[in-house]
Enzyme design. Structure first.
Site, PDB file in Angstrom:
ATOM      1  N   PHE A   1       0.850  -1.197   0.000  1.00  0.00           N
ATOM      2  CA  PHE A   1       0.000   0.000   0.000  1.00  0.00           C
ATOM      3  C   PHE A   1       0.894   1.258   0.000  1.00  0.00           C
ATOM      4  CE2 PHE A   1      -2.828   3.120   1.980  1.00  0.00           C
ATOM      5  CZ  PHE A   1      -3.999   2.906   1.274  1.00  0.00           C
TER       6      PHE A   1
ATOM      7  N   ARG B   1     -12.397  -4.159  -6.916  1.00  0.00           N
ATOM      8  CA  ARG B   1     -12.308  -4.729  -5.580  1.00  0.00           C
ATOM      9  C   ARG B   1     -13.701  -4.814  -4.982  1.00  0.00           C
ATOM     10  NH1 ARG B   1      -8.305  -2.134  -1.230  1.00  0.00           N
ATOM     11  NH2 ARG B   1      -9.994  -0.637  -1.382  1.00  0.00           N
TER      12      ARG B   1
ATOM     13  N   TYR C   1     -11.675   2.654  10.185  1.00  0.00           N
ATOM     14  CA  TYR C   1     -12.833   3.086   9.381  1.00  0.00           C
ATOM     15  C   TYR C   1     -13.195   2.069   8.310  1.00  0.00           C
ATOM     16  CZ  TYR C   1      -8.868   4.742   6.609  1.00  0.00           C
ATOM     17  OH  TYR C   1      -7.679   4.824   5.942  1.00  0.00           O
ATOM     18  N   LYS C   2     -12.443   0.963   8.235  1.00  0.00           N
ATOM     19  CA  LYS C   2     -12.744  -0.086   7.250  1.00  0.00           C
ATOM     20  C   LYS C   2     -13.719  -1.076   7.894  1.00  0.00           C
ATOM     21  CE  LYS C   2      -8.653   0.968   4.588  1.00  0.00           C
ATOM     22  NZ  LYS C   2      -7.218   0.793   4.379  1.00  0.00           N
TER      23      LYS C   2
ATOM     24  N   ASP D   1       0.789  -4.306   9.201  1.00  0.00           N
ATOM     25  CA  ASP D   1      -0.296  -3.383   8.872  1.00  0.00           C
ATOM     26  C   ASP D   1      -1.552  -4.229   8.697  1.00  0.00           C
ATOM     27  OD1 ASP D   1      -2.160  -1.685   7.719  1.00  0.00           O
ATOM     28  OD2 ASP D   1      -0.690  -0.617   6.485  1.00  0.00           O
TER      29      ASP D   1
HETATM   30  C1  LIG Z   1      -6.388   1.893   4.131  1.00  0.00           C
HETATM   31  C2  LIG Z   1      -4.963   1.599   4.412  1.00  0.00           C
HETATM   32  C3  LIG Z   1      -4.138   2.549   5.026  1.00  0.00           C
HETATM   33  C4  LIG Z   1      -4.677   3.934   5.284  1.00  0.00           C
HETATM   34  O1  LIG Z   1      -3.890   4.712   6.120  1.00  0.00           O
HETATM   35  P1  LIG Z   1      -4.518   6.082   6.675  1.00  0.00           P
HETATM   36  O2  LIG Z   1      -3.411   6.696   7.393  1.00  0.00           O
HETATM   37  O3  LIG Z   1      -5.684   5.706   7.526  1.00  0.00           O
HETATM   38  O4  LIG Z   1      -5.004   6.879   5.519  1.00  0.00           O
HETATM   39  C5  LIG Z   1      -2.845   2.183   5.339  1.00  0.00           C
HETATM   40  N1  LIG Z   1      -2.366   0.957   5.025  1.00  0.00           N
HETATM   41  C6  LIG Z   1      -3.138   0.029   4.409  1.00  0.00           C
HETATM   42  C7  LIG Z   1      -2.573  -1.317   4.090  1.00  0.00           C
HETATM   43  C8  LIG Z   1      -4.451   0.325   4.084  1.00  0.00           C
HETATM   44  O5  LIG Z   1      -5.214  -0.573   3.466  1.00  0.00           O
END
Ligand SMILES: *Cc1c(COP(=O)(O)O)cnc(C)c1O
Length: 416
Positions: free
Chosen positions: A142, A391, A244-245, A219
Site C-alpha cells: 500500500f 475490488r 474506518y474499514k 499493517d
Molecule cells: C487503508 C490503508 C491505510 C490507510 O492509512 P490512513 O493513514 O488511515 O489513511 C494504510 N495501510 C493500508 C494497508 C491500508 O489498506
C-alpha cells in the site's frame, strides 16, 4: 452454514435463488439491519474501504455532544476522555486482535502510527546491533507504507529491501526467509493484502523474521474485523490498523496500534507529546513517557471519532470474530462462484483457498475503470484499483448474500 453445504452450480438462476437460502440460514443475518441505510444504495461492496455507519451512531453522537461535551466541558478530560484511547484499545485488542490488555491504544492515523512504530523499531534494533541497515517492504505494498519506509531509509541512511510478491498473493514464510537476514532491522508487511486479500501466515512470517534477529510491523488495515487475529499467541512485535474499514469508525476515525508488552520498556515515541506523557497536566520540564503503549499518544486524540468506532466494537463483541470469519468465508466463496458464472472474462486475483483469503476479492478485467464509474452512479459500489482491478469488499456484519448477488450481477452487466 459452510459453503460446502450449498449446492454447487454455475447456473445463474440457481445461484440467484441460493442467495435467499444462504441469508435465511445465516446466524448473523439480523446484523445487516443494524446499519444506517443509504438513500440510493443497491449493493455496498466497499466496506473494506469505508464501513457503513452502525444504526446506533446518530444517537450515540447526540448523547456524546449533550451529556459529555456540553455537559462536562473541560472536566470531561479528567473524568472521561483521557483514559478512552487505552480503554477502547483494550476492547479492540480483546475482540479482534487476541491481545491482552495494556498493549493496544487508539491514537493517530494508520500512516502516522506506521511511522512511529518503524522509527521505534529502528531505534531499538540498532541499539543492540548498529550494523543492521535494511528495511523490508513489498514492492507493491500500500502506498502510504512504502512512502514511510522510503522516508525513514533516506533520513537514517538505511537501505530499502524491496520484495516482489505475486500480485494475486502476498508475503509468505518462504519469501520472508529469503529476504530477512543479518542486515534486517524491521519488515513492514500487510496481514491481509489490500489488493489481493492474501491473508499471510502471520505467525510463521513473524517467527522467520524474528529468527533472523529482526522484527515485523504488521499493517492490519484490511485484517482487523475481517479475520481473527492472535497477536499474543503469534508472538507479534508491532501492529497497526485502520478503524474506518471493517471497524466502521467513519471517515477519519483514528487507527489503533499494538506493541507487545516485551517491547514496552524500550519503546520510544518519535513524536513525544503531552498526552502521551506520564502526567499530562503537570506541565513539568522534560518529557517523561506514560507507561507502555500509552506513550504512543502524541497530541490530543480524536475522542469524537471514537464514539462511532465504539458502536461497531460493541457489535463485533456480540457477534464474535469466529462467527464473523465463518460468514466472511461464505460471502467471499459465494462471490467467487458468482464471478466465475457471470463474468467468465474476468480473472480472480484473490486466493481461491479460503484459508488464505481475507474478506474482499479483486477481479481483473479490461473494462474495470469505466464499469465502476457507471455502477457508482447507480448505487452499486465496489471500487477500482489500478490498473484493471475491481475490488469487492464484503463486510460480514453489514452485507447480505442477496446484496452480493445483486451487486455482482450489476457488475457483470457493466463490464460487458
Ligand atoms: C487503508 C490503508 C491505510 C490507510 O492509512 P490512513 O493513514 O488511515 O489513511 C494504510 N495501510 C493500508 C494497508 C491500508 O489498506
Amino acid at each position: 452454514m459452510s459453503d460446502a453445504d450449498a449446492p454447487r452450480t454455475a447456473n445463474p438462476a440457481e445461484l440467484r435463488a441460493r442467495a435467499a437460502v444462504l441469508d435465511a440460514a445465516d446466524p448473523l443475518d439480523a446484523y445487516t439491519a443494524h446499519f444506517v441505510p443509504g438513500d440510493d444504495l443497491v449493493a455496498y461492496l466497499d466496506g473494506n474501504s469505508l464501513g457503513r455507519p452502525v444504526a446506533s451512531v446518530p444517537a450515540a453522537l447526540d448523547a456524546f455532544v449533550r451529556a459529555e461535551w456540553a455537559g462536562r466541558l473541560i472536566r470531561g478530560w479528567d473524568e472521561l476522555w483521557l483514559t478512552r484511547p487505552r480503554a477502547l484499545g483494550d476492547r479492540i485488542g480483546a475482540a479482534c486482535l487476541g491481545a491482552a490488555s495494556g498493549q493496544t491504544v487508539v491514537a493517530d492515523s494508520t500512516t502516522v502510527l506506521i511511522f512511529k512504530l518503524l522509527r521505534a523499531a529502528i531505534a531499538d534494533v540498532r541499539a543492540a546491533d548498529p550494523a543492521r541497515d535494511e528495511l523490508v517492504v513489498l514492492a507493491d505494498e500500500f502506498p502510504t507504507d512504502r512512502y514511510i519506509v522510503e522516508r525513514l531509509a533516506a533520513d537514517h541512511d538505511l537501505t530499502v529491501r524491496w520484495v516482489d510478491a505475486p500480485l494475486d498473493a502476498g508475503i509468505t514464510p518462504e519469501l520472508a526467509a529469503e529476504v530477512a537476514g543479518p542486515r534486517t532491522i524491521v519488515a513492514l508487511f500487510s496481514g491481509v493484502a489490500y489488493r489481493s486479500a492474501w491473508w499471510a501466515d502471520m505467525a510463521e512470517v513473524t517467527r522467520v523474521v524474528q529468527a533472523a534477529g529482526a522484527r515485523v510491523v504488521w499493517d492490519c488495515s484490511h485484517a482487523v474485523g475481517s479475520v481473527p487475529l492472535e497477536f499474543d499467541a503469534w508472538g507479534v512485535d508491532y501492529a497497526v490498523g485502520c478503524s474506518y474499514k471493517y471497524l466502521n469508525g467513519g471517515p477519519g476515525a483514528p487507527a489503533w496500534v499494538y506493541v507487545a508488552e516485551r517491547h514496552h520498556a524500550s519503546l520510544r515515541n518519535p513524536i513525544p507529546g503531552w498526552l502521551g506523557a506520564a502526567a499530562p497536566f503537570s506541565m513539568t520540564e522534560g518529557y517523561s513517557p506514560a507507561p507502555g503503549v500509552g506513550s504512543l499518544v502524541s497530541g490530543t486524540p480524536p475522542i469524537l471519532n471514537m464514539v462511532a468506532l465504539a458502536e461497531m466494537v460493541t457489535l463485533i463483541e456480540a457477534a464474535g470474530m469466529p462467527a464473523i470469519r465463518e460468514k466472511s468465508i461464505a460471502l467471499t466463496s459465494y462471490a467467487i462462484e458468482l464471478v466465475d458464472a457471470l463474468i467468465p472474462s474476468a480473472t480472480v486475483s484473490t486466493p481461491r483457498d479460503p484459508a488464505r483469503r481475507g474478506s474482499h476479492l479483486t477481479i481483473d478485467h479490461p473494462n474495470s475503470a469505466v464499469a465502476v464509474q457507471r455502477l457508482w452512479a447507480g448505487g452499486v459500489i465496489p471500487d477500482f484499483r489500478h490498473p484493471s482491478g475491481v475490488r469487492i469488499g464484503l463486510s460480514p456484519l453489514s452485507t447480505s448474500f442477496a446484496e452480493v448477488e445483486r451487486g455482482i450481477r450489476a457488475l457483470a452487466d457493466a463490464l460487458s
